[in-house]
Design an enzyme around this catalytic site. Structure first.
Site, PDB file in Angstrom:
ATOM      1  N   ILE A  23       0.845  -1.213   0.000  1.00 60.66           N
ATOM      2  CA  ILE A  23       0.000   0.000   0.000  1.00 60.66           C
ATOM      3  C   ILE A  23       0.871   1.250   0.000  1.00 60.66           C
ATOM      4  CG2 ILE A  23      -1.730   1.276   1.318  1.00 60.66           C
ATOM      5  CD1 ILE A  23      -2.729  -1.522   2.223  1.00 60.66           C
ATOM      6  N   PRO A 227     -42.237  14.514 -13.558  1.00 63.09           N
ATOM      7  CA  PRO A 227     -43.059  14.643 -12.349  1.00 63.09           C
ATOM      8  C   PRO A 227     -42.290  14.640 -11.029  1.00 63.09           C
ATOM      9  CG  PRO A 227     -43.262  12.442 -13.287  1.00 63.09           C
ATOM     10  CD  PRO A 227     -42.329  13.187 -14.183  1.00 63.09           C
ATOM     11  N   ASP A 250     -40.245  26.580 -11.372  1.00 60.71           N
ATOM     12  CA  ASP A 250     -41.414  26.767 -10.520  1.00 60.71           C
ATOM     13  C   ASP A 250     -41.541  25.682  -9.469  1.00 60.71           C
ATOM     14  OD1 ASP A 250     -42.642  24.775 -12.059  1.00 60.71           O
ATOM     15  OD2 ASP A 250     -43.324  26.293 -13.482  1.00 60.71           O
ATOM     16  N   LYS A 272     -45.479  28.828  -8.892  1.00 64.09           N
ATOM     17  CA  LYS A 272     -46.899  29.149  -8.745  1.00 64.09           C
ATOM     18  C   LYS A 272     -47.541  28.238  -7.717  1.00 64.09           C
ATOM     19  CE  LYS A 272     -47.133  29.909 -13.605  1.00 64.09           C
ATOM     20  NZ  LYS A 272     -47.349  29.042 -14.728  1.00 64.09           N
ATOM     21  N   GLY A 303     -42.347  21.631 -14.404  1.00 62.81           N
ATOM     22  CA  GLY A 303     -42.730  20.280 -13.998  1.00 62.81           C
ATOM     23  C   GLY A 303     -43.413  19.570 -15.163  1.00 62.81           C
ATOM     24  N   ASP A 305     -44.499  18.017 -18.527  1.00 62.92           N
ATOM     25  CA  ASP A 305     -44.240  18.395 -19.913  1.00 62.92           C
ATOM     26  C   ASP A 305     -44.674  19.844 -20.109  1.00 62.92           C
ATOM     27  OD1 ASP A 305     -44.084  16.946 -22.907  1.00 62.92           O
ATOM     28  OD2 ASP A 305     -45.251  18.801 -22.801  1.00 62.92           O
ATOM     29  N   ILE A 308     -48.151  20.444 -21.701  1.00 62.85           N
ATOM     30  CA  ILE A 308     -49.390  19.877 -21.141  1.00 62.85           C
ATOM     31  C   ILE A 308     -49.707  20.645 -19.859  1.00 62.85           C
ATOM     32  CG2 ILE A 308     -50.482  17.818 -20.157  1.00 62.85           C
ATOM     33  CD1 ILE A 308     -48.854  16.165 -22.129  1.00 62.85           C
ATOM     34  N   THR A 333     -45.054  13.695 -18.593  1.00 64.47           N
ATOM     35  CA  THR A 333     -46.151  14.417 -17.965  1.00 64.47           C
ATOM     36  C   THR A 333     -46.658  13.647 -16.742  1.00 64.47           C
ATOM     37  OG1 THR A 333     -48.218  15.539 -18.413  1.00 64.47           O
ATOM     38  CG2 THR A 333     -47.969  13.369 -19.405  1.00 64.47           C
ATOM     39  N   ALA A 334     -47.283  14.405 -15.817  1.00 64.63           N
ATOM     40  CA  ALA A 334     -47.725  13.786 -14.556  1.00 64.63           C
ATOM     41  C   ALA A 334     -48.590  12.551 -14.802  1.00 64.63           C
ATOM     42  CB  ALA A 334     -48.484  14.810 -13.725  1.00 64.63           C
ATOM     43  N   MET A 385     -54.634  19.055 -11.464  1.00 65.28           N
ATOM     44  CA  MET A 385     -55.103  20.122 -10.562  1.00 65.28           C
ATOM     45  C   MET A 385     -56.520  19.823 -10.068  1.00 65.28           C
ATOM     46  SD  MET A 385     -53.674  23.213 -12.937  1.00 65.28           S
ATOM     47  CE  MET A 385     -53.896  22.350 -14.477  1.00 65.28           C
ATOM     48  N   GLY A 414     -46.699  11.953  -7.120  1.00 67.12           N
ATOM     49  CA  GLY A 414     -46.318  10.772  -7.891  1.00 67.12           C
ATOM     50  C   GLY A 414     -44.857  10.758  -8.301  1.00 67.12           C
TER      51      GLY A 414
HETATM   52  N1  SAH Z   1     -46.984  20.404 -17.102  1.00 65.16           N
HETATM   53  C1  SAH Z   1     -47.293  19.526 -16.010  1.00 65.16           C
HETATM   54  C2  SAH Z   1     -48.630  19.837 -15.393  1.00 65.16           C
HETATM   55  C3  SAH Z   1     -48.723  21.163 -14.739  1.00 65.16           C
HETATM   56  S1  SAH Z   1     -50.266  21.449 -13.991  1.00 65.16           S
HETATM   57  C4  SAH Z   1     -47.231  18.073 -16.485  1.00 65.16           C
HETATM   58  O1  SAH Z   1     -47.129  17.836 -17.675  1.00 65.16           O
HETATM   59  O2  SAH Z   1     -47.250  17.195 -15.633  1.00 65.16           O
HETATM   60  C5  SAH Z   1     -49.950  20.989 -12.340  1.00 65.16           C
HETATM   61  C6  SAH Z   1     -50.638  19.712 -11.981  1.00 65.16           C
HETATM   62  O3  SAH Z   1     -49.919  18.585 -12.468  1.00 65.16           O
HETATM   63  C7  SAH Z   1     -50.728  19.459 -10.507  1.00 65.16           C
HETATM   64  O4  SAH Z   1     -51.782  20.186  -9.915  1.00 65.16           O
HETATM   65  C8  SAH Z   1     -51.006  17.987 -10.456  1.00 65.16           C
HETATM   66  O5  SAH Z   1     -52.342  17.716 -10.787  1.00 65.16           O
HETATM   67  C9  SAH Z   1     -50.156  17.499 -11.610  1.00 65.16           C
HETATM   68  N2  SAH Z   1     -48.860  16.990 -11.143  1.00 65.16           N
HETATM   69  C10 SAH Z   1     -47.641  17.414 -11.527  1.00 65.16           C
HETATM   70  N3  SAH Z   1     -46.678  16.686 -10.920  1.00 65.16           N
HETATM   71  C11 SAH Z   1     -47.301  15.778 -10.163  1.00 65.16           C
HETATM   72  C12 SAH Z   1     -46.872  14.740  -9.296  1.00 65.16           C
HETATM   73  N4  SAH Z   1     -45.563  14.484  -9.097  1.00 65.16           N
HETATM   74  N5  SAH Z   1     -47.792  13.986  -8.673  1.00 65.16           N
HETATM   75  C13 SAH Z   1     -49.112  14.219  -8.847  1.00 65.16           C
HETATM   76  N6  SAH Z   1     -49.572  15.189  -9.649  1.00 65.16           N
HETATM   77  C14 SAH Z   1     -48.701  15.950 -10.307  1.00 65.16           C
END
Ligand code: SAH
Length: 463
Positions: A23, A227, A250, A272, A303, A305, A308, A333-334, A385, A414
């Site tokens: 070593i 998400p 955001d 927001k 967050g 897409d 969307i 997307t979520a 939402m 999620g």
């Molecule tokens: N552009 C985003 C959506 C924005 S609107 C997309 O494509 O996912 C914001 C909403 O997205 C939240 O109020 C919720 O309904 C949903 N959302 C985003 N991330 C989430 C998560 N990790 N778990 C559950 N809902 C989620």
């Protein structure tokens, strides 16, 4: 952070290496590459260690350290590579008292400095360490880095160093200079050096230096961050996150994702909350334009897409009107992320041939929809939402003819380690949600597919 990473200029300085086995030999090699003068003190000395000691101009002391007790006055660093714990402890204690950096091999608790696993592309040096907690992991990281940085990176670093002062003279402004270098290292010039064609690289460099401020325009990257789980980012998102100079993000962008953005970027929170728009949308659009017009690479990180329910279109409309270049990077997307991580397929040959993404955002207390379309069979409804409007959504669907026993799920945060999935049906989901402490963001999924969750759930989050 348990240790402050530093690189130590040890050239020509004296280092004491105690021990002279296998070593110690590894440490001696490292010290010799860094140009140290290596004094060795050991009971028995391996020939290779002896040679290195001599070549470095150091002295060799053969014997018991406790008896020889060499003075530590002139050393810049002490390394103990012995299996004698009394010796290791005594040496460490003495060095600590003198505030002399000490490394005891494999004994992090006795060290004031540790030697990381390194990838040597001198003058470029990459170090990985785990504070002595998981050395095998640090070495694995080193191997990964080793294969990501071909040997020619050393040439690239030398090439850059040759031009350093010329670039400094040609571009006195530090910020502009940094951008110039980034352009060089991201583009053709570095490709040429890495391909071994330094002549072509030099020619390109000279051309670039003749017009150092060319291509100074800013750009906006509208990037979907998914998400929450950082593993769901796309390669492109990650690449642009590493390039950006200003970041507008955001509330929905998770901290682990923000941690992956280039560290020295300016971070601007424009988040927001449902009822509290930290920065009004119009202002966000203007901020993007302003920064890009100043020549910055601006990352608009959103967050999910951006196209969307993300108001992505509004943000780039203004840029388009002003001729500012932009790129849009889709994100997961979520609906997609939450459905997958909850174990709810959004479509299924047997029970759902289509899926609708709907905004559940309540405007002036009203949800204005063509409910009749929503109650048709064989479809999945996904409400973004939808938490505040949940009782109204369920009530209206039942009122318009949907079976009150239709399965429904609310996915909370999620894809994140704190994800929770609340499953019920139209007539009782609100009650289920009321009895739990539910936190935004949540996604509402309604349809027969939800009943598959019991069998298909797989993601085991922290709680
Ligand atoms: N552009 C985003 C959506 C924005 S609107 C997309 O494509 O996912 C914001 C909403 O997205 C939240 O109020 C919720 O309904 C949903 N959302 C985003 N991330 C989430 C998560 N990790 N778990 C559950 N809902 C989620």
């Amino acid at each position: 952070m348990d240790f402050l990473p530093l690189f130590f200029d040890i050239k020509g300085k004296s280092v004491l290496l105690v021990g002279a086995g296998e070593i110690a030999l590894r440490k001696a090699r490292l010290l010799s590459r860094a140009g140290a003068c290596i004094d060795v003190c050991a009971l028995e000395v391996d020939d290779a260690v002896k040679l290195m000691c001599e070549q470095s101009g150091g002295k060799l002391s053969v014997g018991d350290w406790f008896e020889l007790k060499p003075s530590l006055d002139d050393y810049s660093l002490v390394i103990a590579a012995t299996d004698n714990s009394a010796l290791n402890e005594a040496l460490s204690a003495e060095c600590h008292e003198r505030k002399l950096p000490v490394n005891v091999v494999d004994k992090p608790e006795l060290c004031s400095v540790i030697t990381p696993a390194i990838v040597d592309r001198s003058p470029l040096l990459i170090a990985a360490a785990s504070g002595g907690q998981a050395p095998v992991l640090a070495r694995k990281v080193k191997r990964m880095l080793d294969s990501s940085f071909p040997g020619a990176y050393g040439n690239l670093a030398k090439f850059a160093s040759r031009f350093r002062s010329r670039v400094k003279d040609a571009i006195p402004d530090m910020e502009q200079r940094r951008r110039f270098w980034e352009r060089c290292l991201d583009g053709d010039i570095s490709e040429k050096v890495l391909a071994g064609n330094e002549q072509a690289a030099e020619k390109l460099m000279q051309e670039a230096l003749a017009e150092p401020n060319a291509d100074e325009g800013g750009e906006v990257y509208l990037v979907g961050a998914g998400p929450g789980d950082p593993d769901l980012l796309t390669f492109k998102a990650l690449r642009l996150m590493q390039k950006a100079e200003v970041v507008l993000y955001d509330r929905l962008v998770s901290q682990p994702i923000l941690d992956m953005v280039r560290k020295d970027a300016d971070f601007v929170y424009v988040g927001k909350e449902r009822s509290d728009h930290a920065v009004p949308q119009k202002k966000i659009n203007e901020l993007l334009l302003e920064h890009a017009q100043k020549g910055k690479r601006v990352l608009r990180l959103k967050g999910g897409d951006p196209f969307i329910f993300g108001r992505g279109a509004e943000e780039i409309e203004l840029l388009s009107e002003h001729g500012v270049p932009f790129q849009v990077v889709p994100g997961i997307t979520a609906a997609s992320g939450c459905a997958s991580y909850a174990g709810i397929p959004l479509t299924h040959r047997d029970c759902s041939q289509s899926v609708r993404f709907i905004t559940g955002h309540v405007k002036d207390g009203v949800l204005d929809f063509r409910w009749k379309e929503f109650v048709e069979d064989s479809q999945t409804l996904v409400f973004y939402m939808g938490l505040t409007g949940l009782p109204k959504i369920c009530e209206q669907l039942i009122k318009h003819g949907k079976d009150p026993r239709t399965p429904a799920a609310l996915v909370e945060r999620g894809t994140q380690p704190t994800q929770r999935v609340h499953v019920g049906c139209l007539e009782n989901l609100q009650q289920i949600v009321e009895s739990e402490e539910v936190h935004a963001p949540t996604l509402l999924i309604i349809g027969e597919v939800v009943s598959l969750q019991e069998k298909l759930h797989w993601y085991k989050p922290e709680c």
